[in-house]
Design an enzyme around this catalytic site. Structure first.
Site, PDB file in Angstrom:
ATOM      1  N   HIS A  65       0.626  -1.902  -7.025  1.00 32.21           N
ATOM      2  CA  HIS A  65       1.093  -2.728  -5.906  1.00 32.21           C
ATOM      3  C   HIS A  65       0.092  -3.853  -5.628  1.00 32.21           C
ATOM      4  O   HIS A  65      -1.066  -3.776  -6.026  1.00 32.21           O
ATOM      5  CB  HIS A  65       1.264  -1.864  -4.658  1.00 32.21           C
ATOM      6  CG  HIS A  65      -0.001  -1.144  -4.304  1.00 32.21           C
ATOM      7  ND1 HIS A  65      -1.089  -1.786  -3.748  1.00 32.21           N
ATOM      8  CD2 HIS A  65      -0.370   0.132  -4.503  1.00 32.21           C
ATOM      9  CE1 HIS A  65      -2.059  -0.923  -3.603  1.00 32.21           C
ATOM     10  NE2 HIS A  65      -1.665   0.253  -4.062  1.00 32.21           N
ATOM     11  N   ASP A 336      -2.635   3.050  -8.120  1.00 40.19           N
ATOM     12  CA  ASP A 336      -3.824   2.919  -8.980  1.00 40.19           C
ATOM     13  C   ASP A 336      -4.069   4.139  -9.869  1.00 40.19           C
ATOM     14  O   ASP A 336      -4.477   3.990 -11.021  1.00 40.19           O
ATOM     15  CB  ASP A 336      -5.078   2.577  -8.149  1.00 40.19           C
ATOM     16  CG  ASP A 336      -5.433   3.634  -7.123  1.00 40.19           C
ATOM     17  OD1 ASP A 336      -4.551   4.443  -6.743  1.00 40.19           O
ATOM     18  OD2 ASP A 336      -6.603   3.655  -6.678  1.00 40.19           O
TER      19      ASP A 336
END
Ligand SMILES: *[C@@H]1O[C@H](CO)[C@@H](O)[C@H](O)[C@H]1NC(C)=O
Ligand SMILES: *[C@@H]1O[C@H](CO)[C@@H](O)[C@H](O)[C@H]1NC(C)=O
Ligand SMILES: *[C@@H]1O[C@H](CO)[C@@H](O)[C@H](O)[C@H]1NC(C)=O
Ligand SMILES: *[C@@H]1O[C@H](CO)[C@@H](O)[C@H](O)[C@H]1NC(C)=O
Ligand SMILES: *[C@@H]1O[C@H](CO)[C@@H](O)[C@H](O)[C@H]1NC(C)=O
Ligand SMILES: *[C@@H]1O[C@H](CO)[C@@H](O)[C@H](O)[C@H]1NC(C)=O
Length: 466
Positions: A65, A336
Site C-alpha cells: 500500500h 509489507d
C-alpha cells in the site's frame, strides 16, 4: 542526463564501498519500511529501459500500500513522546529547537489513523499514470480492468491503494475498473489470497528477533548520548525514544509534504545504522533468515508465473462456468510482510549471505529501503525478443537479475528457465500445507498455486469500484 544515468554514476562512485547502498542526501530514502516511495537506486547497473530488440507483452506487480498515517500503537508512542517533551524544562537550539513546540502532525487521528495519507494519494495516482504510460498497449478503452487487493482487516489502506492506483491508471472514467478484494481470513481461502500467511498457523513474524535487538543495543546508546548532549535541562531521551525519530522523519514528511525536522537528528552514519536495523527486521522477520516463514507467498508466485507462461491474451473459465480474459497487466496490492516474503522467493537475493547482527556487511544486496518502502513494488516483465520469451524482475523501478539465471537480454532470464527455477524452489521447500502443518490435500495449499488470477468467481472475494 536521465535518472538511470545519474544513479549509475552515483552507484559506480560508491560501489567499492558498499554494494547495496548508493549515497543519498535524502534521509527519507534510508528508512526501510518507513521510507515513502522513491525509485530505487540502479545498484545492478541495468537500465530500466526495455532491452533493444525486445518488447514487454505482459507485466505483473505486487505492491505494498502507499504512504499512510501511523497505526494506533505508533500514534500512541508519538503522543507519549510529545507529552514527555512538553512536561520537561529544557533549552535546545539549531536542529533541536523544534522540540519546544513539536506535536504529532495528525489533524484528525480518529479518521486518519492506519489509512492512506495525502502523500500516499499522490504516490498511487502517479503510479497508475506511470504504468499506463509505461505499457501504452496494455489497456483498451471501455474494457474491464482488474486489480487485486488483500482485504487487510485492520484498515482499508490496501483496498484504497488499489482504488487510487486504478483511478490514476484509468483516468477520468473509472466505470470499467474492478478491484477484486480477497479475504485472506476466510477459511476457504487457504493459500489463495494476497496474504496466504494469514491461513498458516505456523507463520510468525518475529520482527527481527534477537539479531535486531543485538544490533539496536550496539548502536543506539551512542546516538542517545549524542542527542541528549544537545539538550540542556531535564529532558532525557531513552534509546527507545530515539529509535522512533527516523520513523517520525519518514511519516511526517509524507503526511505534510515537507521534510520533517526529525530528519535532521540522526547524522549520516547513524542513519546508515538505522537503515541496517530495518534490513535485519525484514531479513529475520519474514525474509530469507526467517525459517520457512518467507516461503508463504509461493502460491501467489506460482500463480504469477503460470499467467506469464500462458501469455497476455488467454481466456480462462471461472468456477461459475463463465469465461474471463484478465488481460496483460496484473496489478496486486498487499502489505509489507507479504511483499518481503515474495522478495525472498523470487531468486534475486539467492546469493545474499546471512546478515550479521554486529556489523554492516560490505557485500549486501538485500536492502529493505530499496523495495519495501511505502508503495514498494516487485514487478515482473515478460519480454518477447525475436520470438523468445524472457522475464525480468524490477524492484521499485530498478532491475535485479535473478542470481542463477541472467543470460537473457538486459540480464533477463528465459521464461522457461524462470518457471523451472520457481517450480524447483517450490518442490524443495515443500507445499504450503506441509510448511503450515495443515492436512487439507485439495486446493491451492496442496497444489501450491493460487487460483485467484485465473478465476474471478471465488466465494471469498468481492468487487469494489475505484
Ligand atoms: C463512463 O463510461 C461509461 C460507459 O461508456 C458511460 O456510461 C458513463 O456515462 C461514463 N461516465 C463518465 C463520468 O464519463
Ligand atoms: C538519562 O537517562 C539515563 C537512562 O536512560 C541515565 O543513565 C542518565 O543518568 C540520565 N541522565 C540525566 C541527566 O538525567
Ligand atoms: C516462523 O518463525 C518462528 C520464529 O519466529 C518459528 O518458530 C516458526 O517455526 C517459523 N515458521 C515457519 C513456517 O517456518
Ligand atoms: C494479444 O492480443 C493483442 C490484441 O489482439 C495483440 O496485439 C498481441 O499481439 C497479442 N499478444 C500475444 C503475445 O499474442
Ligand atoms: C541470527 O542470525 C544468525 C546468522 O544468520 C542465524 O543463524 C540465527 O538464526 C538468527 N537468529 C534469529 C533469532 O533469527
Ligand atoms: C480444503 O481446501 C479447500 C480449498 O481451499 C476447501 O474448499 C475445503 O473446504 C477444505 N477442506 C477442509 C476439510 O478444510
Amino acid at each position: 542526463m536521465d535518472r538511470n544515468t545519474i544513479t549509475t554514476l552515483v552507484s559506480c562512485l560508491f560501489l567499492t564501498a558498499r554494494i547495496g547502498y548508493a549515497a543519498t542526501a535524502d534521509p527519507t530514502q534510508q528508512l526501510g519500511g518507513n521510507s515513502p516511495w522513491f525509485p530505487g537506486p540502479n545498484i545492478n547497473d541495468i537500465s530500466y529501459d526495455v532491452p533493444d530488440g525486445c518488447s514487454v507483452d505482459m507485466a505483473a506487480f505486487v505492491s505494498r500500500h502507499g504512504s499512510r498515517y501511523p497505526d494506533t500503537g505508533a500514534y500512541n508512542q508519538w503522543v507519549a513522546l510529545a507529552e514527555k517533551i512538553q512536561a520537561a524544562q529544557f533549552t535546545a537550539t539549531g536542529d533541536y529547537s523544534f522540540l519546544q513546540t513539536w506535536k504529532p502532525v495528525l489533524s484528525n487521528p480518529a479518521v486518519q489513523i492506519a489509512d492512506i495519507s495525502i502523500g500516499g494519494y499522490k504516490e498511487l495516482y502517479d503510479m497508475g499514470v506511470s504504468y499506463r504510460w509505461r505499457y501504452p498497449d496494455f489497456y483498451t478503452e471501455n474494457t474491464p480492468f482488474s486489480v487485486f487487493a488483500n482485504q487487510y482487516p485492520n484498515a482499508p489502506r490496501v483496498i484504497n491503494s488499489a482504488r487510487l492506483f486504478a483511478r490514476g491508471y484509468l483516468g477520468p472514467n473509472t466505470t470499467y475498473g474492478d478491484i477484486y478484494v480477497l479475504k485472506s481470513t476466510d477459511p476457504k481461502s487457504i493459500a489463495n489470497s494476497l496474504a496466504p500467511s494469514d491461513s498458516c498457523p505456523l507463520y510468525s513474524d518475529n520482527g527481527g528477533g534477537a539479531n535486531l535487538t543485538t544490533w539496536n543495543d550496539l548502536y543506539l546508546p551512542a546516538v542517545t548520548k549524542r542527542v541528549n548532549s544537545h539538550i540542556h535541562g531535564n529532558l532525557n531521551f531513552t534509546d527507545s525514544d530515539v529509535s522512533i525519530f527516523p520513523y517520525l522523519c519518514g511519516f511526517e514528511t509524507q503526511i505534510t509534504g515537507r521534510q520533517s525536522p526529525w530528519c535532521n537528528i540522526f547524522n549520516e552514519d547513524e542513519l546508515e545504522k538505522y537503515e541496517y536495523a530495518q534490513d535485519l527486521r525484514y531479513y529475520y522477520g519474514s525474509g530469507p533468515g526467517s525459517g520457512k516463514n518467507y516461503t508463504l507467498m509461493q502460491p501467489v508466485l506460482n500463480a504469477i508465473v503460470q499467467r506469464l507462461v500462458n501469455g497476455p491474451n488467454k481466456t480462462y473459465v471461472n468456477s461459475n462456468g463463465e469465461s474471463w480474459t484478465p488481460g496483460p497487466l496484473i496489478p496486486m496490492f498487499t502489505n509489507d510482510g507479504q511483499l518481503n516474503q515474495l522478495a525472498a522467493e523470487i531468486g534475486v537475493f539467492d546469493q545474499q549471505k546471512p546478515l550479521p547482527r554486529t556489523k554492516i556487511p560490505d557485500d549486501q544486496i538485500f536492502v529493505a529501503s530499496h523495495y519495501v518502502t511505502m508503495r514498494g513494488t516487485i514487478g515482473f516483465e515478460r519480454l518477447t525478443c525475436s520470438n523468445k520469451k524472457f522475464v525480468r524482475i524490477v524492484l521499485n523501478d530498478a532491475v535485479y537479475p535473478v542470481a542463477s539465471c541472467q543470460n537473457g537480454p538486459g540480464k533477463s532470464c528465459p521464461l522457461e528457465s524462470y518457471a523451472a527455477l520457481i517450480n524447483q524452489k517450490s518442490k524443495s521447500q515443500g507445499s504450503f500445507v506441509q510448511i503450515c502443518g495443515l492436512t487439507n490435500t485439495t486446493g491451492a495449499g496442496a497444489t501450491n498455486t493460487a487460483t485467484f488470477l485465473v478465476d474471478n468467481a471465488l466465494s471469498w472475494e468481492y468487487v469494489v469500484k475505484p
